[in-house]
Design an enzyme around this catalytic site. Structure first.
Site, PDB file in Angstrom:
ATOM      1  N   ASP A 150       0.839  -1.207   0.000  1.00 14.95           N
ATOM      2  CA  ASP A 150       0.000   0.000   0.000  1.00 14.95           C
ATOM      3  C   ASP A 150       0.869   1.251   0.000  1.00 14.95           C
ATOM      4  OD1 ASP A 150       0.896  -0.085   2.612  1.00 14.95           O
ATOM      5  OD2 ASP A 150      -1.082   0.053   3.541  1.00 14.95           O
ATOM      6  N   GLU A 203      -1.182  -5.525   8.466  1.00 15.86           N
ATOM      7  CA  GLU A 203      -0.411  -4.927   9.564  1.00 15.86           C
ATOM      8  C   GLU A 203      -1.088  -5.197  10.904  1.00 15.86           C
ATOM      9  OE1 GLU A 203       0.099  -0.733   8.863  1.00 15.86           O
ATOM     10  OE2 GLU A 203       0.984  -1.053   6.886  1.00 15.86           O
ATOM     11  N   GLU A 216       9.271  -4.340  10.414  1.00 16.11           N
ATOM     12  CA  GLU A 216       9.652  -3.014   9.891  1.00 16.11           C
ATOM     13  C   GLU A 216      10.173  -2.137  11.023  1.00 16.11           C
ATOM     14  OE1 GLU A 216       6.884  -1.103   7.238  1.00 16.11           O
ATOM     15  OE2 GLU A 216       8.095   0.714   7.150  1.00 16.11           O
TER      16      GLU A 216
HETATM   17  O1  KIV Z   1       3.536  -1.157   1.699  1.00 17.33           O
HETATM   18  C1  KIV Z   1       4.689  -1.601   1.632  1.00 17.33           C
HETATM   19  O2  KIV Z   1       5.414  -1.390   0.660  1.00 17.33           O
HETATM   20  C2  KIV Z   1       5.175  -2.389   2.754  1.00 17.33           C
HETATM   21  C3  KIV Z   1       6.622  -2.728   2.790  1.00 17.33           C
HETATM   22  C4  KIV Z   1       7.426  -1.522   2.993  1.00 17.33           C
HETATM   23  C5  KIV Z   1       6.927  -3.800   3.758  1.00 17.33           C
HETATM   24  O3  KIV Z   1       4.423  -2.716   3.617  1.00 17.33           O
END
Ligand code: KIV
Length: 277
Positions: free
Chosen positions: A50, A121, A188
């Site tokens: 996202d 998440e 992250e």
């Molecule tokens: O949205 C994204 O690109 C991510 C990565 C940075 C892990 O969640």
């Protein structure tokens, strides 16, 4: 030219089997050409993150991206992936309301966008959602540490796992997500020693982003890695090249050629570019 290291399509069992073996690679892809290039190069997992809200749409954060936006980009990426596994990122408010919505929305990534799994998440509090998805046959990647969809609650894009309370929460979350059936977890901006501890303690692979090399694999935003991002990139990214410069130069050349030969201009230029890919 292809640099494939494992010609068979990447599957969930293969990803699980790489724990403590070969380091795996995941990069973001939001479109068909990028998917083809990354897939042919041998990237294991293409994440339709996202983050495209910021990288492609110029938004200040990831919150505004819709499920339909994500499905459209994920389908384009799926068309370009032969070997790599394609993972669709569940956008803000597509899984937070209840398990039923999470199931319906995650299912659309597999049915309509041909993804092989989804990422969402959140820690402990999403373990039951992850369990419902995996029971329905939808592979899930967890994502803990810095969770950008909660940016207004967190307040800033900072490192996680400095304080004892936060460390305990992250460790328990990783364990809960693994027990709920997630087949891997993105860490992250997790402190180095904690990323190491989580990676040692859980039985599924971890992918680090700003969480040190102490993980089973790494994930990055492709534009950050190749120097195509417009906005400031995170401190932990060390770009391998700057594709923005040759891109800009090609456009300057185009302007120059067009202006120098107004009678043939763009047509002639186009012919030259097509002839020299
Ligand atoms: O949205 C994204 O690109 C991510 C990565 C940075 C892990 O969640």
């Amino acid at each position: 030219m292809s640099c494939l290291t494992n010609q068979k399509p990447v599957t969930v069992p293969w990803v699980r089997s790489q724990k403590r073996h070969q380091k795996m690679t995941m990069l973001t892809a939001y479109d068909y050409p990028t998917a083809v290039i990354l897939d042919e190069a041998g990237i294991d997992i293409l994440l339709v993150g996202d983050s495209l809200a910021m990288v492609l749409y110029g938004e200040p954060n990831t919150l505004s991206v819709t499920l339909d936006d994500m499905l459209r980009h994920t389908l384009a990426v799926s068309r370009g992936a032969k070997r790599a596994m394609v993972i669709g990122d569940m956008p803000f408010m597509s899984y937070q309301v209840n398990t039923e919505q999470a199931l319906l929305h995650a299912g659309r990534f597999l049915k309509e966008a041909r993804a092989q799994g989804v990422k969402l998440e959140g820690g402990l509090e999403y373990a039951s959602t992850v369990q419902a998805l995996t029971r329905a046959g939808i592979p899930v990647i967890g994502h803990i540490g810095l969770t950008p969809q909660s940016i207004h609650a967190i307040g800033s894009y900072r490192m996680h796992g400095k304080m004892e309370k936060e460390r305990t929460y992250l460790l328990e979350s990783a364990q809960a997500l693994a027990e709920a059936g997630a087949f891997s977890i993105v860490l992250e901006c997790v402190e180095k020693d904690l990323a190491h501890e989580i990676t040692e303690k859980i039985e599924i692979p971890t992918f680090g982003i700003g969480a040190s090399p102490n993980c089973d694999g790494q994930v990055l935003v492709t534009q950050d890695l190749v120097g195509l991002s417009i906005e400031r990139i995170p401190k932990f990214v060390h770009p391998i090249t700057s594709l923005k410069e040759p891109f800009r130069q090609a456009i300057l050349d185009y302007i120059e050629r067009t202006r120098q030969a107004p009678e043939t201009g763009p047509l002639e230029t186009r012919g030259e570019i097509v002839a020299s890919p």
